[in-house]
Enzyme design. Structure first.
Site, PDB file in Angstrom:
ATOM      1  N   SER A   1       2.017   6.745   2.390  1.00 22.87           N
ATOM      2  CA  SER A   1       2.537   7.721   3.132  1.00 22.87           C
ATOM      3  C   SER A   1       3.959   7.879   2.270  1.00 22.87           C
ATOM      4  O   SER A   1       4.437   7.253   1.283  1.00 22.87           O
ATOM      5  CB  SER A   1       3.287   7.021   4.311  1.00 22.87           C
ATOM      6  OG  SER A   1       2.197   6.481   5.084  1.00 22.87           O
TER       7      SER A   1
ATOM      8  N   GLN B   1       0.929  -1.285   0.009  1.00 22.65           N
ATOM      9  CA  GLN B   1       0.096   0.003   0.000  1.00 22.65           C
ATOM     10  C   GLN B   1       0.796   1.231   0.148  1.00 22.65           C
ATOM     11  O   GLN B   1       1.673   1.477   1.154  1.00 22.65           O
ATOM     12  CB  GLN B   1      -0.909  -0.094   1.158  1.00 22.65           C
ATOM     13  CG  GLN B   1      -1.833   1.506   1.435  1.00 22.65           C
ATOM     14  CD  GLN B   1      -2.235   1.311   2.977  1.00 22.65           C
ATOM     15  OE1 GLN B   1      -1.699   0.564   3.849  1.00 22.65           O
ATOM     16  NE2 GLN B   1      -3.394   2.066   2.920  1.00 22.65           N
ATOM     17  N   GLY B   2       0.911   1.792  -0.819  1.00 28.02           N
ATOM     18  CA  GLY B   2       1.677   3.154  -1.222  1.00 28.02           C
ATOM     19  C   GLY B   2       0.956   4.469  -0.928  1.00 28.02           C
ATOM     20  O   GLY B   2       0.455   4.999  -1.858  1.00 28.02           O
TER      21      GLY B   2
ATOM     22  N   SER C   1      -1.841   7.262  13.202  1.00 27.43           N
ATOM     23  CA  SER C   1      -1.250   7.349  14.477  1.00 27.43           C
ATOM     24  C   SER C   1      -2.654   7.283  15.579  1.00 27.43           C
ATOM     25  O   SER C   1      -3.527   8.051  15.253  1.00 27.43           O
ATOM     26  CB  SER C   1      -0.380   8.258  14.863  1.00 27.43           C
ATOM     27  OG  SER C   1      -0.839   9.596  14.887  1.00 27.43           O
TER      28      SER C   1
ATOM     29  N   SER D   1       4.378  -1.480   3.656  1.00 27.83           N
ATOM     30  CA  SER D   1       4.697  -2.818   4.513  1.00 27.83           C
ATOM     31  C   SER D   1       4.581  -3.851   3.280  1.00 27.83           C
ATOM     32  O   SER D   1       4.041  -3.719   2.165  1.00 27.83           O
ATOM     33  CB  SER D   1       3.259  -3.085   5.449  1.00 27.83           C
ATOM     34  OG  SER D   1       3.366  -2.116   6.509  1.00 27.83           O
TER      35      SER D   1
ATOM     36  N   GLU E   1      -2.962   9.399  18.278  1.00 26.02           N
ATOM     37  CA  GLU E   1      -3.312  10.830  18.350  1.00 26.02           C
ATOM     38  C   GLU E   1      -4.196  11.228  17.229  1.00 26.02           C
ATOM     39  O   GLU E   1      -5.317  11.834  17.581  1.00 26.02           O
ATOM     40  CB  GLU E   1      -2.167  11.646  18.298  1.00 26.02           C
ATOM     41  CG  GLU E   1      -1.193  11.785  19.523  1.00 26.02           C
ATOM     42  CD  GLU E   1      -0.274  10.462  19.501  1.00 26.02           C
ATOM     43  OE1 GLU E   1      -0.133   9.870  18.186  1.00 26.02           O
ATOM     44  OE2 GLU E   1       0.624  10.126  20.178  1.00 26.02           O
TER      45      GLU E   1
ATOM     46  N   GLU F   1      -8.916  -1.545   6.321  1.00 25.65           N
ATOM     47  CA  GLU F   1      -7.280  -1.532   7.273  1.00 25.65           C
ATOM     48  C   GLU F   1      -7.593  -1.396   8.539  1.00 25.65           C
ATOM     49  O   GLU F   1      -6.756  -2.293   9.117  1.00 25.65           O
ATOM     50  CB  GLU F   1      -6.700  -0.315   6.659  1.00 25.65           C
ATOM     51  CG  GLU F   1      -5.169  -0.257   7.149  1.00 25.65           C
ATOM     52  CD  GLU F   1      -4.561   0.767   6.498  1.00 25.65           C
ATOM     53  OE1 GLU F   1      -4.486   1.235   5.483  1.00 25.65           O
ATOM     54  OE2 GLU F   1      -3.157   0.768   6.927  1.00 25.65           O
TER      55      GLU F   1
HETATM   56  C1  LIG Z   1       4.999  -0.749  10.951  1.00 25.46           C
HETATM   57  C2  LIG Z   1       4.609   0.497   9.999  1.00 25.46           C
HETATM   58  C3  LIG Z   1       3.827  -0.068   8.937  1.00 25.46           C
HETATM   59  C4  LIG Z   1       3.452   0.856   8.058  1.00 25.46           C
HETATM   60  N1  LIG Z   1       2.867   0.295   6.933  1.00 25.46           N
HETATM   61  C5  LIG Z   1       2.557   1.411   5.975  1.00 25.46           C
HETATM   62  C6  LIG Z   1       2.061   1.016   4.498  1.00 25.46           C
HETATM   63  O1  LIG Z   1       1.969  -0.163   4.359  1.00 25.46           O
HETATM   64  N2  LIG Z   1       1.740   1.942   3.778  1.00 25.46           N
HETATM   65  C7  LIG Z   1       1.911   3.327   3.944  1.00 25.46           C
HETATM   66  O2  LIG Z   1       1.311   4.133   3.084  1.00 25.46           O
HETATM   67  N3  LIG Z   1       2.078   3.748   5.230  1.00 25.46           N
HETATM   68  C8  LIG Z   1       2.608   2.838   6.079  1.00 25.46           C
HETATM   69  N4  LIG Z   1       3.172   3.256   7.322  1.00 25.46           N
HETATM   70  C9  LIG Z   1       3.107   4.671   7.711  1.00 25.46           C
HETATM   71  C10 LIG Z   1       2.060   5.254   8.690  1.00 25.46           C
HETATM   72  O3  LIG Z   1       0.793   5.238   7.982  1.00 25.46           O
HETATM   73  C11 LIG Z   1       2.646   6.541   8.935  1.00 25.46           C
HETATM   74  O4  LIG Z   1       3.861   6.407   9.630  1.00 25.46           O
HETATM   75  C12 LIG Z   1       1.646   7.305   9.997  1.00 25.46           C
HETATM   76  O5  LIG Z   1       0.553   7.625   9.111  1.00 25.46           O
HETATM   77  C13 LIG Z   1       2.259   8.489  10.615  1.00 25.46           C
HETATM   78  O6  LIG Z   1       2.739   9.357   9.637  1.00 25.46           O
HETATM   79  P1  LIG Z   1       4.277   9.798   9.834  1.00 25.46           P
HETATM   80  O7  LIG Z   1       5.132   8.733  10.003  1.00 25.46           O
HETATM   81  O8  LIG Z   1       4.614  10.874   8.704  1.00 25.46           O
HETATM   82  O9  LIG Z   1       4.189  10.444  11.201  1.00 25.46           O
HETATM   83  P2  LIG Z   1       3.748  12.275  11.287  1.00 25.46           P
HETATM   84  O10 LIG Z   1       2.473  12.401  10.604  1.00 25.46           O
HETATM   85  O11 LIG Z   1       4.898  13.006  10.994  1.00 25.46           O
HETATM   86  O12 LIG Z   1       3.400  12.101  12.916  1.00 25.46           O
HETATM   87  C14 LIG Z   1       4.659  12.256  13.848  1.00 25.46           C
HETATM   88  C15 LIG Z   1       3.960  12.300  15.130  1.00 25.46           C
HETATM   89  O13 LIG Z   1       3.045  13.714  15.400  1.00 25.46           O
HETATM   90  C16 LIG Z   1       1.804  13.397  15.467  1.00 25.46           C
HETATM   91  N5  LIG Z   1       0.623  13.922  14.730  1.00 25.46           N
HETATM   92  C17 LIG Z   1       0.811  14.415  13.415  1.00 25.46           C
HETATM   93  N6  LIG Z   1      -0.347  15.200  13.277  1.00 25.46           N
HETATM   94  C18 LIG Z   1      -0.987  15.517  14.377  1.00 25.46           C
HETATM   95  C19 LIG Z   1      -2.090  15.983  14.456  1.00 25.46           C
HETATM   96  N7  LIG Z   1      -2.999  16.801  13.502  1.00 25.46           N
HETATM   97  N8  LIG Z   1      -2.612  15.894  15.746  1.00 25.46           N
HETATM   98  C20 LIG Z   1      -1.997  15.433  16.731  1.00 25.46           C
HETATM   99  N9  LIG Z   1      -0.689  14.671  16.681  1.00 25.46           N
HETATM  100  C21 LIG Z   1      -0.190  14.760  15.578  1.00 25.46           C
HETATM  101  C22 LIG Z   1       1.494  11.732  15.426  1.00 25.46           C
HETATM  102  O14 LIG Z   1       0.453  11.138  16.217  1.00 25.46           O
HETATM  103  C23 LIG Z   1       2.936  11.174  15.496  1.00 25.46           C
HETATM  104  O15 LIG Z   1       3.032  10.736  16.967  1.00 25.46           O
HETATM  105  C24 LIG Z   1       3.445   2.244   8.335  1.00 25.46           C
HETATM  106  C25 LIG Z   1       4.077   2.689   9.467  1.00 25.46           C
HETATM  107  C26 LIG Z   1       4.365   1.786  10.319  1.00 25.46           C
HETATM  108  C27 LIG Z   1       5.448   2.226  11.672  1.00 25.46           C
END
Ligand SMILES: Cc1cc2nc3c(=O)[nH]c(=O)nc-3n(C[C@H](O)[C@H](O)[C@H](O)COP(=O)(O)OP(=O)(O)OC[C@H]3O[C@@H](n4cnc5c(N)ncnc54)[C@H](O)[C@@H]3O)c2cc1C
Length: 398
Positions: A139, A136-137, A377, A171, A379, A254
């Site tokens: 992020s 799934q692409g 996340s 993933s 939050e 999902e």
């Molecule tokens: C094991 C794993 C598997 C994954 N698999 C996939 C996958 O298959 N495909 C895919 O597309 N993505 C995947 N992801 C990515 C995942 O969807 C993102 O990591 C997630 O959506 C958070 O985005 P970010 O990492 O950019 O963090 P950020 O968005 O930068 O967030 C960083 C921190 O800030 C907080 N935050 C951000 N915005 C807000 C807000 N508005 N209010 C309060 N807090 C906030 C978040 O809660 C977090 O604690 C995966 C991630 C992990 C860890």
């Protein structure tokens, strides 16, 4: 294998009688010796595990069991989400893994069936046979929680789209045969209105995939680069510009189906932890631990109860929408609780090294840290619940 548990393939009634399906499946899982190789199997790498689990899908497919719950036009044997939920529960109860490729099948299969049935007919059967799996692409480096900020572009050129940009945290990305990607076809400022969903072959020219190792050392994720990668327009999932609607439909599955299957696995793992600990210590849990084990069990049962209700709603064709975030929050709580319990009860062996089953708990503990991040996340899930389910007033200054 005894004659009476032989084949589900096309067995009349199982698609409409969920209880009959469960009973027949349970009998099969209990009697089929070919499945023994997956009981307690351990793998040293993610790649090995996913391939091994793909073979389990093949074995289940041969007799039809994992085809229930998917439409006949897409290689299934009819039935609905409840059949899939029963399969995962019965596999876990029988001490078998829920095959790893299923995680993305549950995420990507339903939107494909709904928004691109012709692609589902062409491509889903191979996924059900475990011959391929997808990623799934969504992020990107600058777009996770704020998904509508994504920048990976797709430009129309004749009968194709030309993709350029990057995806991150995919993933199973390192071994996935295809990638369902959310890309920008509108202007850079178009936010969620300018997005389109497209299914890309991972081996197409211009696509390169680099594995990303997690803290456990395992290549669970990948980053994907598109350098003028050409994708036929027939690979759109939904219409151009409809990507956000497809993504919102997808996220229900999902979050909700993933919560259900994770709960079935976590209940099995809690049983295994209890058995491991009691086998060591005169058939008793370590002193003072019974309360925490009970609390962990209660969290898992609460998750299961909630999740069962969501699965029933999905099966009835209801739009669960933002309420699926409840399941996601309960799952994150239960998963982290279970693995913290294992860490605390396994003690020094967990930290310093022990037998393979303890090593497995440690690798899983690392992965469990991601449960409050992946799929949105914790939050952000709570904000969705506050804004869209509870309709709470906005915080001052927000
Ligand atoms: C094991 C794993 C598997 C994954 N698999 C996939 C996958 O298959 N495909 C895919 O597309 N993505 C995947 N992801 C990515 C995942 O969807 C993102 O990591 C997630 O959506 C958070 O985005 P970010 O990492 O950019 O963090 P950020 O968005 O930068 O967030 C960083 C921190 O800030 C907080 N935050 C951000 N915005 C807000 C807000 N508005 N209010 C309060 N807090 C906030 C978040 O809660 C977090 O604690 C995966 C991630 C992990 C860890």
């Amino acid at each position: 294998m005894s004659a009476q548990v032989r084949p589900a393939v096309g067995a009349s009634g199982l698609a409409t009688d969920l209880n009959a399906y469960r009973q027949a499946l349970r009998a099969y899982l209990g009697a089929e010796p070919r499945l023994d190789r997956w009981r307690g199997a351990r793998y040293t790498t993610t790649e090995e595990r996913i391939r091994g689990h793909g073979m389990l899908m093949g074995a289940l497919h041969r007799d039809g069991w994992n085809r229930y719950g998917w439409p006949e036009a897409a290689g299934g044997l009819a039935g609905d989400e409840r059949h899939r939920a029963v399969l995962y529960e019965e596999l876990s109860a029988a001490g078998l893994p829920v095959p790893e490729p299923v995680l993305m099948l549950e995420t990507l299969g339903p939107p494909l069936v709904r928004f691109a049935p012709y692609l589902a007919a062409e491509l889903l059967p191979a996924y059900l046979r475990g011959e391929e799996w997808w990623g799934q692409g969504f992020s990107e480096p600058e777009a996770g929680s704020d998904l509508a900020a994504l920048r990976c572009r797709a430009r129309r050129d004749g009968d194709s789209y030309v993709l350029s940009g990057q995806k991150l945290w995919t993933s199973h990305g390192a071994t996935a045969r295809r990638l369902m990607c959310l890309v920008r076809t509108g202007s850079p400022e178009s936010r969620h209105r300018g997005l389109t969903m497209v299914l890309v072959d991972a081996d197409a020219p211009g696509v390169s995939v680099r594995p990303v190792a997690l803290a456990s050392g395992r290549n669970e994720l990948a980053e994907v680069f598109f350098d003028d990668a050409r994708v036929p327009a027939s690979r759109l999932v939904g219409a151009e510009g409809e990507g956000w609607a497809v993504a919102m439909y997808l996220l229900q599955f999902e979050r909700a189906m993933f919560a259900w299957l994770s709960a079935t696995v976590a209940l099995r793992r809690l049983r295994e932890l209890r058995d491991m600990l009691t086998a060591r210590d005169g058939h008793r849990l370590p002193d003072g631990s019974a309360r925490r084990v009970g609390e962990c069990y209660a969290d898992l049962v609460a998750l299961r109860a909630r999740s069962a209700q969501t699965v029933r709603r999905l099966a009835a064709g209801e739009a669960v929408g933002p309420e699926a975030s409840v399941d996601k929050v309960l799952l994150a709580t239960a998963e982290t609780g279970l693995h913290d319990l294992a860490r605390d009860l396994l003690g020094a062996e967990f930290v310093l090294g022990g037998p393979p089953e303890v090593e497995e708990w440690r690798a899983d503990w690392w992965y469990s840290r991601a449960s409050t991040i992946m799929g949105g996340s914790a939050e952000v899930q709570r904000t969705i619940l506050a804004d869209h389910v509870l309709n709470l007033p906005k915080e001052r200054g927000a």
